[in-house]
Design an enzyme around this catalytic site. Structure first.
Site, PDB file in Angstrom:
ATOM      1  N   HIS A  18       0.854  -1.189   0.000  1.00  0.00           N
ATOM      2  CA  HIS A  18       0.000   0.000   0.000  1.00  0.00           C
ATOM      3  C   HIS A  18       0.892   1.241   0.000  1.00  0.00           C
ATOM      4  O   HIS A  18       1.464   1.596   1.031  1.00  0.00           O
ATOM      5  CB  HIS A  18      -0.911   0.018   1.227  1.00  0.00           C
ATOM      6  CG  HIS A  18      -1.939  -1.065   1.249  1.00  0.00           C
ATOM      7  ND1 HIS A  18      -3.012  -1.089   0.378  1.00  0.00           N
ATOM      8  CD2 HIS A  18      -2.059  -2.170   2.030  1.00  0.00           C
ATOM      9  CE1 HIS A  18      -3.750  -2.158   0.631  1.00  0.00           C
ATOM     10  NE2 HIS A  18      -3.194  -2.827   1.621  1.00  0.00           N
ATOM     11  N   HIS A  34      -0.483  -6.560  -5.301  1.00  0.00           N
ATOM     12  CA  HIS A  34      -0.609  -7.801  -4.536  1.00  0.00           C
ATOM     13  C   HIS A  34       0.031  -8.918  -5.341  1.00  0.00           C
ATOM     14  O   HIS A  34      -0.059  -8.958  -6.578  1.00  0.00           O
ATOM     15  CB  HIS A  34      -2.087  -8.125  -4.290  1.00  0.00           C
ATOM     16  CG  HIS A  34      -2.341  -9.569  -3.970  1.00  0.00           C
ATOM     17  ND1 HIS A  34      -2.818 -10.475  -4.913  1.00  0.00           N
ATOM     18  CD2 HIS A  34      -2.166 -10.284  -2.829  1.00  0.00           C
ATOM     19  CE1 HIS A  34      -2.934 -11.660  -4.353  1.00  0.00           C
ATOM     20  NE2 HIS A  34      -2.548 -11.578  -3.096  1.00  0.00           N
ATOM     21  N   ASN A  58       1.099 -13.372  -4.867  1.00  0.00           N
ATOM     22  CA  ASN A  58       1.060 -14.574  -4.041  1.00  0.00           C
ATOM     23  C   ASN A  58       1.515 -15.747  -4.893  1.00  0.00           C
ATOM     24  O   ASN A  58       1.117 -15.876  -6.052  1.00  0.00           O
ATOM     25  CB  ASN A  58      -0.364 -14.809  -3.520  1.00  0.00           C
ATOM     26  CG  ASN A  58      -0.526 -16.143  -2.829  1.00  0.00           C
ATOM     27  OD1 ASN A  58      -0.937 -17.128  -3.434  1.00  0.00           O
ATOM     28  ND2 ASN A  58      -0.191 -16.170  -1.551  1.00  0.00           N
ATOM     29  N   HIS A 114     -20.766  -7.655  -5.063  1.00  0.00           N
ATOM     30  CA  HIS A 114     -21.708  -6.721  -4.437  1.00  0.00           C
ATOM     31  C   HIS A 114     -21.502  -5.286  -4.916  1.00  0.00           C
ATOM     32  O   HIS A 114     -22.372  -4.439  -4.711  1.00  0.00           O
ATOM     33  CB  HIS A 114     -21.593  -6.793  -2.913  1.00  0.00           C
ATOM     34  CG  HIS A 114     -20.261  -6.399  -2.368  1.00  0.00           C
ATOM     35  ND1 HIS A 114     -19.157  -7.222  -2.449  1.00  0.00           N
ATOM     36  CD2 HIS A 114     -19.847  -5.277  -1.732  1.00  0.00           C
ATOM     37  CE1 HIS A 114     -18.128  -6.607  -1.885  1.00  0.00           C
ATOM     38  NE2 HIS A 114     -18.513  -5.429  -1.443  1.00  0.00           N
ATOM     39  N   GLY A 158      -6.692 -22.126  11.308  1.00  0.00           N
ATOM     40  CA  GLY A 158      -6.030 -21.695  12.529  1.00  0.00           C
ATOM     41  C   GLY A 158      -4.716 -20.994  12.287  1.00  0.00           C
ATOM     42  O   GLY A 158      -3.796 -21.067  13.108  1.00  0.00           O
ATOM     43  N   ARG A 185      -2.115 -17.699  11.643  1.00  0.00           N
ATOM     44  CA  ARG A 185      -1.789 -16.561  12.510  1.00  0.00           C
ATOM     45  C   ARG A 185      -2.530 -15.318  12.015  1.00  0.00           C
ATOM     46  O   ARG A 185      -2.243 -14.791  10.931  1.00  0.00           O
ATOM     47  CB  ARG A 185      -0.285 -16.320  12.516  1.00  0.00           C
ATOM     48  CG  ARG A 185       0.156 -15.220  13.466  1.00  0.00           C
ATOM     49  CD  ARG A 185       1.674 -15.216  13.558  1.00  0.00           C
ATOM     50  NE  ARG A 185       2.147 -14.251  14.527  1.00  0.00           N
ATOM     51  CZ  ARG A 185       2.541 -13.014  14.223  1.00  0.00           C
ATOM     52  NH1 ARG A 185       2.482 -12.597  12.964  1.00  0.00           N
ATOM     53  NH2 ARG A 185       2.979 -12.199  15.168  1.00  0.00           N
TER      54      ARG A 185
END
Length: 307
Positions: A99, A109, A111, A178, A265, A267
């Protein structure tokens, strides 16, 4: 039996995190540096999160490596993949969101990730995934062309149909139903990449993931270098914060990585480091006709060909 070298994948991902952080730090003019936070996951695995906050160029830049494993996946993760039930798993990847402070510099972004689920006496279930996408606030066609040319170059050695296919998937994936908007101007997105889905062997799938991972910083760094020092107004800053709201909405509602991390689960601090430091929402805001803000909607958002 298929020979998968998990250590080689992990070694590549750690080196990729190092390289991207080093190159981004060279663009930060304030002296702020990436802070590293190494962590362990109680159920198995861990990672290292690197975050630069409060910079002059990068208001918040997060580059995360994680490698988590366990004896089994939760039902929420196997509901659509019954073949994973009863298998141990390992998931590893590098995920980053940058950002910038200046609204003339797009958010970016990227990945890249690998997943494998194993059970004694059965062939492993594995796949690669990843990609990168660009989210401008004040669009620049030169930047969009460069971004997509770099994305295409990362794909070219793997077939003429690869870039168009994964560009289209990116446009469809980073879409806010949306809002009836794409998140930005796209790039590449691929998932579930294995021999069954692609016809490539394991080594080719791994090579493609590396090609995409290596291309990200070549795509983004020149844009930062061109735009980070451009002048901007307070009104443009306010529009940047408003548009960041779309980023938050997508990540919390749709993003697969965010949902997988929370369901398994992971972090929380590392999963949610993709969120910007500052963001705003305005009720029923609309851009003025003919304004630079309107140009984002009319000339940049929505699936289109950039090269």
């Amino acid at each position: 039996m298929l020979n998968i070298d998990i250590d080689a994948v992990k070694h590549y991902l750690l080196a990729l995190q190092d390289d991207i952080c080093q190159q981004l730090a060279q663009e930060e003019t304030s002296g702020q540096a990436f802070q590293q936070d190494s962590w362990q996951r109680e159920q198995g695995g861990g990672g290292r999160s690197r975050v630069l906050e409060g910079g002059q160029v990068f208001e918040k830049a997060g580059v995360n490596f994680s490698h988590v494993f366990g004896d089994g996946l939760p039902k929420s993760a196997t509901a659509h993949r019954p073949e994973l039930e009863g298998r141990s798993f390992q998931a590893m990847g590098v995920s980053l969101v940058i950002h910038p402070r200046n609204p003339m510099v797009p958010t970016s972004h990227a990945n890249v990730r690998f997943f494998i689920a194993e059970k004694e006496g059965a062939e492993p279930v594995w796949w690669f995934g990843g990609g990168f996408d660009l989210t401008p606030y004040y669009g620049n066609k030169e930047d969009c062309t460069h971004w997509h040319q770099t994305a295409k170059a990362a794909c070219d050695a793997f077939g003429d149909d690869v870039y168009p296919r994964y560009k289209k998937w990116c446009d469809e994936y980073f879409y806010l139903k949306h809002r009836d908007e794409t998140r930005g101007v796209g790039g590449l997105f691929f998932d579930d990449l294995n021999s069954d889905s692609s016809g490539w062997d394991y080594d080719t799938c791994f090579a493609f993931m590396r090609s995409v991972g290596d291309a990200y910083i070549r795509a983004y760094r020149p844009i930062v270098q061109k735009r980070a020092a451009l002048p901007h107004t307070e009104q443009q800053r306010e529009f940047q914060l408003y548009r960041r709201g779309r980023y938050v909405e997508f990540n919390l509602v749709y993003d697969r990585g965010t949902l997988f991390g929370l369901q398994t689960g992971g972090r929380t601090e590392s999963i949610l480091m993709s969120l910007p430091s500052l963001v705003s929402w305005k009720y029923n805001w609309q851009p003025q006709a003919g304004s630079q803000e309107e140009t984002l909607y009319t000339d940049f958002l929505g699936a289109r060909d950039w090269i």
